[in-house]
Design an enzyme around this catalytic site. Structure first.
Site, PDB file in Angstrom:
ATOM      1  N   GLU A  16       7.517  55.351  87.258  1.00 41.36           N
ATOM      2  CA  GLU A  16       8.692  55.236  86.393  1.00 41.36           C
ATOM      3  C   GLU A  16       8.399  54.207  85.300  1.00 41.36           C
ATOM      4  OE1 GLU A  16      12.248  53.274  88.042  1.00 41.36           O
ATOM      5  OE2 GLU A  16      13.421  54.929  87.222  1.00 41.36           O
ATOM      6  N   GLU A  68      20.466  53.833  95.636  1.00 36.32           N
ATOM      7  CA  GLU A  68      20.312  54.714  94.470  1.00 36.32           C
ATOM      8  C   GLU A  68      19.197  54.096  93.643  1.00 36.32           C
ATOM      9  OE1 GLU A  68      21.733  57.488  94.164  1.00 36.32           O
ATOM     10  OE2 GLU A  68      23.607  57.369  95.283  1.00 36.32           O
ATOM     11  N   CYS A  89      17.829  56.122  85.063  1.00 30.44           N
ATOM     12  CA  CYS A  89      17.168  56.533  86.319  1.00 30.44           C
ATOM     13  C   CYS A  89      16.873  58.012  86.353  1.00 30.44           C
ATOM     14  CB  CYS A  89      18.052  56.148  87.500  1.00 30.44           C
ATOM     15  SG  CYS A  89      19.694  56.845  87.378  1.00 30.44           S
ATOM     16  N   LYS A 139      27.755  42.021  92.714  1.00 29.25           N
ATOM     17  CA  LYS A 139      26.647  41.205  92.204  1.00 29.25           C
ATOM     18  C   LYS A 139      26.026  42.004  91.055  1.00 29.25           C
ATOM     19  CE  LYS A 139      22.556  39.604  91.814  1.00 29.25           C
ATOM     20  NZ  LYS A 139      22.207  39.991  90.461  1.00 29.25           N
TER      21      LYS A 139
HETATM   22  P1  NAD Z   1      16.292  45.864  90.009  1.00 29.30           P
HETATM   23  O1  NAD Z   1      15.941  46.501  91.293  1.00 29.30           O
HETATM   24  O2  NAD Z   1      15.354  44.905  89.410  1.00 29.30           O
HETATM   25  O3  NAD Z   1      17.681  45.085  90.120  1.00 29.30           O
HETATM   26  C1  NAD Z   1      18.841  45.710  90.629  1.00 29.30           C
HETATM   27  C2  NAD Z   1      19.727  44.650  91.241  1.00 29.30           C
HETATM   28  O4  NAD Z   1      19.049  44.064  92.351  1.00 29.30           O
HETATM   29  C3  NAD Z   1      20.083  43.504  90.297  1.00 29.30           C
HETATM   30  O5  NAD Z   1      21.421  43.127  90.501  1.00 29.30           O
HETATM   31  C4  NAD Z   1      19.143  42.401  90.727  1.00 29.30           C
HETATM   32  O6  NAD Z   1      19.639  41.110  90.489  1.00 29.30           O
HETATM   33  C5  NAD Z   1      19.022  42.656  92.218  1.00 29.30           C
HETATM   34  N1  NAD Z   1      17.775  42.134  92.773  1.00 29.30           N
HETATM   35  C6  NAD Z   1      16.582  42.008  92.143  1.00 29.30           C
HETATM   36  N2  NAD Z   1      15.671  41.451  92.973  1.00 29.30           N
HETATM   37  C7  NAD Z   1      16.307  41.240  94.156  1.00 29.30           C
HETATM   38  C8  NAD Z   1      15.910  40.703  95.401  1.00 29.30           C
HETATM   39  N3  NAD Z   1      14.663  40.248  95.603  1.00 29.30           N
HETATM   40  N4  NAD Z   1      16.814  40.653  96.406  1.00 29.30           N
HETATM   41  C9  NAD Z   1      18.082  41.092  96.205  1.00 29.30           C
HETATM   42  N5  NAD Z   1      18.515  41.587  95.049  1.00 29.30           N
HETATM   43  C10 NAD Z   1      17.642  41.683  94.033  1.00 29.30           C
HETATM   44  O7  NAD Z   1      16.637  47.097  89.060  1.00 29.30           O
HETATM   45  P2  NAD Z   1      16.980  47.039  87.517  1.00 29.30           P
HETATM   46  O8  NAD Z   1      15.716  46.679  86.832  1.00 29.30           O
HETATM   47  O9  NAD Z   1      18.215  46.235  87.294  1.00 29.30           O
HETATM   48  O10 NAD Z   1      17.379  48.555  87.200  1.00 29.30           O
HETATM   49  C11 NAD Z   1      16.456  49.510  86.915  1.00 29.30           C
HETATM   50  C12 NAD Z   1      16.195  50.382  88.116  1.00 29.30           C
HETATM   51  O11 NAD Z   1      17.429  50.929  88.599  1.00 29.30           O
HETATM   52  C13 NAD Z   1      15.321  51.570  87.809  1.00 29.30           C
HETATM   53  O12 NAD Z   1      14.354  51.748  88.802  1.00 29.30           O
HETATM   54  C14 NAD Z   1      16.310  52.740  87.818  1.00 29.30           C
HETATM   55  O13 NAD Z   1      15.714  53.992  88.097  1.00 29.30           O
HETATM   56  C15 NAD Z   1      17.291  52.327  88.846  1.00 29.30           C
HETATM   57  N6  NAD Z   1      18.583  53.003  88.684  1.00 29.30           N
HETATM   58  C16 NAD Z   1      18.931  53.983  89.570  1.00 29.30           C
HETATM   59  C17 NAD Z   1      20.137  54.662  89.424  1.00 29.30           C
HETATM   60  C18 NAD Z   1      20.541  55.736  90.403  1.00 29.30           C
HETATM   61  O14 NAD Z   1      21.722  56.077  90.424  1.00 29.30           O
HETATM   62  N7  NAD Z   1      19.635  56.262  91.196  1.00 29.30           N
HETATM   63  C19 NAD Z   1      20.996  54.346  88.363  1.00 29.30           C
HETATM   64  C20 NAD Z   1      20.605  53.340  87.463  1.00 29.30           C
HETATM   65  C21 NAD Z   1      19.390  52.671  87.642  1.00 29.30           C
END
Ligand code: NAD
Length: 494
Positions: free
Chosen positions: A397, A264, A298, A188
């Protein structure tokens, strides 16, 4: 047939880019489709299918059937390796196309996509393909009356939920080890960036991955993401994204089938600069940690914790170094800083700049919004001096190019400030004193600590967080296999 970056950009201008579900038997539908707009200039570039619980259910059923049939899970590791290596070759042949898709979809600088993201993505597939037929089980130390085998088996159906900041690379970090280990994977991708995931999955089929073993459901997190998190027949969700949504996946699991959850999540990583650091040598590292990928990263080193005696000199160096960081359209090969990924995110980043000014920190560099460029969501690399732990900028963040500078007087205070966060993903320390480097790297509560540089390690090293940056497993390294395998004991009684 591989196509060039220019051809992808032309298709984007004609709004012809598409990403949708890849589920056996599925025909793309116009119903409930989502318009896809590029953050470069906020114009339509095509559309994506909006998946719902029914689509997720079809994908999971196909994945389960594939897993049970053994068409992929039953292959020997060496057979899976051969297919994954073919896939990596196809990805390499399509480097330009995939890089351009991520550039258009996420607003990432094309040079970064071509020179960093895509090589790392391809390398990830090759590394896990090559690793999987070199992983052994164990034999327990029994007497002659028994034989105890400790074997690793694939978990079954894996849900991979991806963020938008490194679309191709995050896909690789999850899918390569999960498939290599023999699982069936339902991907997804983030709704903002589904294009490269769609093309990469199509190329997987061309390489010989069975269609049921790797499926893709595009669409909103609140619909497709939640449905995957709550599905009763998914064995594990490996999630990368915000800490806020990570928490939701724990709830989905608790309220459904207790599937395993690997998180993550976010970070607020410190960069600690001691008074003996080699300022000339470390300046490019500090800037890369703070501003690489528009700080939509991240492990971004967003808190600069510097010894008071060298702060002014370091700020001078950083300002000079930033002269090379061009803010511009990401399709321009000279650009280092493109737009924020969407308007809501841009507004959030801007609110941090406004709040921090109001809170009394000093604007030491930048702060300008480039509203003359495309969508207007382009934020200049910005540095605030005099940021204190009570300020929002120190604690939260931003995921945008806003660096917080805080000073310390001694090592103890430096460690206290660095650890003063609910996150613990990464940290950098800069010093020429080896003993201090050793002491401070063990004292920092972070999953990756870099000494005299900024790095996430590479594919050989595990990556993941302490505290609210995540838990349950690690991406990268051989450790990633632990996420996607379970341990079985087979006990022969003589
Ligand atoms: P997000 O949490 O908004 O979305 C991540 C995924 O979750 C997407 O596919 C999204 O569609 C899904 N999602 C969103 N709301 C949801 C819900 N209510 N129920 C189920 N799924 C849902 O994150 P983002 O904005 O795409 O990415 C940025 C974040 O990711 C930052 O906080 C960053 O630090 C983190 N990140 C962490 C790592 C790591 O390895 N630790 C790597 C990259 C990014």
């Amino acid at each position: 047939m591989p196509i060039s970056t220019d051809q992808v950009f032309a298709q984007a201008r004609e709004a012809r880019l598409f990403a949708g579900h890849l589920i056996p038997g599925h025909r793309p539908s116009q119903a409930g489709r989502l318009e896809n707009r590029t953050p470069i200039d906020d114009t339509p570039i095509g559309w994506i299918e909006a998946g719902n619980a029914e689509d997720v259910d079809k994908a999971v059923r196909a994945a389960r059937a594939s897993f049970e049939s053994g068409e992929w899970s039953g292959l020997s590791p060496a057979q899976r390796k051969a297919v994954l290596l073919r896939w990596a070759d196809l990805l390499e042949a399509h480097t330009e196309e995939l890089a351009a898709l991520d550039c258009i979809d996420a607003g990432k600088p094309i040079t970064e996509c071509l020179n960093t993201d895509m090589p790392a993505t391809i390398d990830t597939f090759r590394w896990y393909a090559e690793a999987i037929d070199k992983v052994f089980g164990k034999i327990s130390p029994t007497g002659s009356d028994a034989l105890g085998l400790i074997v690793k088996e694939p978990i079954g159906v894996v849900g991979a939920v991806l963020p938008w900041n490194f679309p191709a690379q995050m896909y690789a970090w999850k899918v390569a080890p999960a498939l290599a280990a023999g699982n069936a994977v339902v991907v997804k991708p983030a709704e903002l960036t589904s294009l490269s995931a769609y093309r990469m999955t199509q190329l997987a089929y061309e390489a010989g991955v069975p269609e049921g073993a790797l499926t893709l459901v595009t669409g909103l997190g609140e619909e497709a993401g939640e449905a995957l998190g709550r599905h009763m027949d998914v064995d594990i969700v490996s999630f990368t994204g915000s800490t806020e949504v990570g928490r939701l996946f724990l709830r989905y699991s608790a309220e459904s089938n207790l599937k395993e959850i690997v998180l993550e999540c976010g970070g607020k990583s410190p960069q600690v600069v001691f008074e003996d650091a080699d300022l000339d040598g470390i300046t490019p590292h500090i800037l890369a940690a703070a501003f690489w990928n528009m700080s939509e990263n991240c492990s971004c080193g967003s808190r600069l914790i510097v010894h008071a005696s060298i702060k002014d000199r370091l700020l001078e160096q950083l300002r000079a170094g930033l002269a090379d960081w061009k803010v511009g359209l990401p399709t321009d090969p000279a650009t280092s800083i493109g737009p924020m990924v969407e308007k809501a995110h841009f507004d959030k980043v801007k609110s941090f700049i406004d709040d921090t000014l109001e809170a009394g920190a000093r604007l030491a560099h930048g702060g300008k919004i480039h509203d003359e460029l495309g969508s207007g969501w382009y934020v200049e690399p910005t540095i605030f001096d005099g940021v204190t732990p009570d300020m929002r900028l120190f604690r939260n963040e931003v995921f945008g190019p806003v660096l917080a500078v805080t000073t310390f007087e001694d090592e103890q205070e430096a460690v206290r400030l660095a650890n003063d966060s609910v996150y613990g993903l990464a940290a950098s320390i800069y010093t020429q004193n080896l003993k201090r480097a050793q002491r401070v790297s063990s004292a920092l509560r972070a999953g990756t600590v870099s000494v005299n540089g900024f790095s996430e390690g590479d594919i050989t090293t595990p990556f993941g967080g302490y505290k609210q940056s995540g838990f349950g497993g690690r991406d990268n390294g051989l450790e990633a296999f632990d996420q996607y395998q379970q341990t079985k004991t087979i006990w022969y009684v003589n």
